[in-house]
Design a protein around this motif. Structure first.
Motif, short mmCIF file in Angstrom:
data_model
loop_
_atom_site.label_atom_id
_atom_site.label_comp_id
_atom_site.label_asym_id
_atom_site.label_seq_id
_atom_site.Cartn_x
_atom_site.Cartn_y
_atom_site.Cartn_z
N ALA A 1 3.12 58.50 7.56
CA ALA A 1 3.79 57.63 9.23
C ALA A 1 2.86 57.79 10.47
O ALA A 1 2.54 56.93 10.94
CB ALA A 1 5.63 58.68 9.32
N ALA B 1 1.24 54.69 11.84
CA ALA B 1 1.53 54.37 13.49
C ALA B 1 -0.18 53.88 13.93
O ALA B 1 -0.43 53.20 14.75
CB ALA B 1 1.77 55.39 14.11
N ARG C 1 1.62 55.10 20.51
CA ARG C 1 2.12 57.10 21.01
C ARG C 1 3.06 57.37 20.99
O ARG C 1 3.45 58.20 19.92
CB ARG C 1 1.39 56.95 22.67
N ALA C 2 4.69 56.64 21.05
CA ALA C 2 5.81 56.54 21.12
C ALA C 2 5.97 56.76 18.96
O ALA C 2 6.63 57.83 18.28
CB ALA C 2 6.59 55.57 21.46
N GLU C 3 5.36 56.19 18.76
CA GLU C 3 5.31 56.37 16.67
C GLU C 3 4.24 57.65 16.54
O GLU C 3 5.71 58.08 15.84
CB GLU C 3 4.18 54.64 16.85
N ALA D 1 4.52 60.08 18.45
CA ALA D 1 5.64 61.30 18.53
C ALA D 1 6.11 61.40 17.96
O ALA D 1 6.89 62.76 16.52
CB ALA D 1 5.75 61.47 19.79
N LYS D 2 7.33 60.06 17.13
CA LYS D 2 8.36 60.70 16.85
C LYS D 2 7.73 60.89 14.45
O LYS D 2 8.81 61.88 14.25
CB LYS D 2 8.78 58.62 15.94
N ALA D 3 6.61 60.56 14.46
CA ALA D 3 5.72 60.80 13.32
C ALA D 3 5.61 61.99 13.07
O ALA D 3 5.49 63.39 11.80
CB ALA D 3 4.88 59.96 12.57
N GLY D 4 5.73 63.18 14.30
CA GLY D 4 5.24 64.29 14.21
C GLY D 4 4.01 64.90 14.47
O GLY D 4 3.54 65.96 14.22
N TYR D 5 3.46 64.09 15.01
CA TYR D 5 1.86 64.72 15.71
C TYR D 5 1.77 66.10 16.13
O TYR D 5 2.51 65.68 17.61
CB TYR D 5 0.74 63.36 15.91
#
Length: 525
Positions: A297, A301, A355-357, A359-363
């Motif tokens: 993910a 991104a 950036r939102a993706e 965060a959602k992916a767990g970076y």
């Protein structure tokens, strides 16, 4: 302050105290893109090692400019039993550089070693029950199923040729470098004259017997060596090389910097020519063994932040004739290329959304280590653009600087970043290497057996197998579309655009062949 002439002379003098111009007439002086990091063309996909490999080793088949395979070391090949048995007869008189005869058992061992690493070779060996010598001149392939591309596999030129070496060397583990260079090719490697970071030397193999008849074309046809010596001079400063080729101090600059091309084109004694018609495709390669890029993910991104045009302009400038964007997972303009899934690369770029993706992916703020070469301007540009882009989307970035030879050694490290590992590097592939799945090194999903980056995608591997089994070109194209769609899901790498890199050589150098740089067929008039 040292002058340009003194710098060039110093690079030569490290190996040879003095070479008068009259003695230079049979010496071909070449400036490669980078130093030779490894001698073993099976162990690495580095193009410098590939070019070195074609000087030192020979191959069973060659491939011409029409992508047709024809016998090279082979005298001929016969397919029997509905394609489940191949017999290849070696040409008479073949000898290795140590004077020993080239035997079929040498070829069999060499094929097995190469096939353990190369993608096309892996597919060939997977179809084989046995690769063995029937006698001293006959190599036999016994197959589980027909494999009509066998000559194409054994003759592939890039990035990993199938080099025929003595059985004792071919017995080396494929994941261990062979350092003793005993081939049967048109030139011998001179380890006694090697100066790391400065000079690589080859001497003409006077015992080499080229194929009779035909015309040199790509890696096919007779390999006639007209120069007594080939010298690679490693000169990192492009201004120095540009001045040297104008003065006739070097014969061939394989990859001039784009911003120097206008100067070179104005010189009547210098020819600037595109010898790679399919160009090169720049790539961003992730290390998928460790965070953050073990997470697909996060890799997906990153695609949303990539502007291929930005990368191409940074590499080769604004001249649109030198590059193209909207490039997918196969070389543009070739039968397997398609628009499948391309919206991921061609749609609007929105860094806030990326950036939102992330965060959602767990970076989680892991440091991304980008291997950054200092001696290849185009590759440095790719690394710098990526570093800036990743910082803009909120990633923590480290960009250790090193020369390309060091990068090639470091990228094989599988340890985490904290133990000297890496997260991401950039490289460019000849368009020829991305024409189809057979030789496409980065479009694999075979984990630890894959090239550095080590992506694990059973679906990509299954589709690749389907492609080999496809009965028609149309069926292959349909599978290639599915492969591209899957690549946008699993992201083994990100294509960054296609560019065309002219080569520059002295106008009195004739016989330069199209394709990968080879050093036979050349004459100085």
């Amino acid at each position: 302050m040292p002058t340009r002439r003194r710098i060039l002379q110093a690079s030569v003098a490290l190996a040879l105290p003095s070479i008068a111009r009259g003695e230079d007439l049979q010496v071909l002086k070449v400036v490669p893109q980078a130093d030779l990091a490894s001698l073993d063309p099976v162990w690495t996909t580095s193009y410098q090692t590939r070019d070195h490999g074609f000087l030192v080793f020979d191959t069973l088949f060659g491939v011409d400019s029409r992508f047709q395979a024809s016998p090279q070391m082979a005298e001929g090949a016969v397919s029997e039993a509905d394609g489940r048995l191949w017999r290849i007869t070696l040409r008479d008189g073949l000898r290795f550089h140590d004077g020993s005869k080239v035997l079929a058992r040498d070829a069999a061992a060499s094929v097995r070693r190469w096939g353990a690493r190369d993608g096309f070779g892996q597919a060939l060996l997977a179809a084989c029950d046995e690769v063995a010598a029937a006698d001293d001149r006959t190599l036999v392939f016994r197959l589980k199923r027909p494999f009509s591309l066998l000559p194409d596999a054994l003759g592939k030129a890039s990035p990993s040729l199938c080099p025929i070496m003595p059985e004792r060397l071919a017995a080396t583990d494929p994941f261990t470098q062979v350092t003793e260079m005993v081939g049967s090719g048109p030139y011998r490697y001179k380890p006694d004259e090697r100066v790391a970071g400065s000079l690589v030397v080859y001497e003409r193999n006077t015992d080499y017997i080229p194929r009779s008849g035909g015309t040199a074309d790509g890696t096919a046809g007779p390999k006639v060596a007209h120069f007594d010596r080939v010298e690679w001079h490693i000169i990192p400063d492009p201004q120095t090389v540009a001045a040297a080729i104008q003065q006739g101090e070097v014969d061939w600059w394989l990859s001039p910097d784009a911003d120097l091309l206008p100067v070179l084109r104005r010189q009547p004694d210098v020819t600037v020519e595109t010898v790679w018609p399919t160009g090169f495709v720049a790539t961003m390669r992730f290390n998928q063994l460790h965070p953050p890029f073990d997470n697909p993910a996060i890799r997906r991104a990153i695609i949303g932040a990539v502007s291929q045009a930005d990368y191409m302009i940074g590499m080769v400038g604004t001249d649109p004739s030198l590059w193209r964007d909207r490039v997918g997972y196969f070389c543009p303009g070739t039968p397997m290329a398609s628009t499948a899934g391309m919206a991921a690369l061609t749609g609007p770029r929105d860094l806030g959304a990326v950036r939102a993706e992330l965060a959602k992916a767990g970076y989680a703020g892991e440091t991304v280590v980008i291997l950054t070469p200092t001696d290849i301007a185009s590759a440095r540009a790719l690394a710098d653009i990526t570093a800036d882009m990743l910082r803009q989307i909120g990633m923590n970035v480290g960009a250790p600087a090193m020369d390309w030879a060091t990068l090639v050694q470091r990228r094989v490290k599988t340890e985490p970043v904290g133990q000297g590992g890496w997260s991401l590097f950039h490289t460019s592939w000849s368009g020829l290497d991305m024409v189809n799945p057979a030789g496409h090194v980065f479009l694999r999903g075979n984990g630890r057996k894959a090239a550095p980056g080590w992506p694990d995608s059973p679906r990509i591997e299954a589709l690749r197998d389907d492609w080999f089994a496809a009965p028609t070109p149309e069926a292959q194209q349909m599978i290639a579309r599915q492969l591209q769609l899957q690549a946008f899901i699993d992201v083994p790498y990100i294509p960054l655009g296609q560019y065309f890199a002219p080569s520059a050589y002295r106008a009195n150098l004739t016989g330069v062949l199209k394709g990968n740089p080879v050093f036979w067929n050349l004459r100085r008039t």
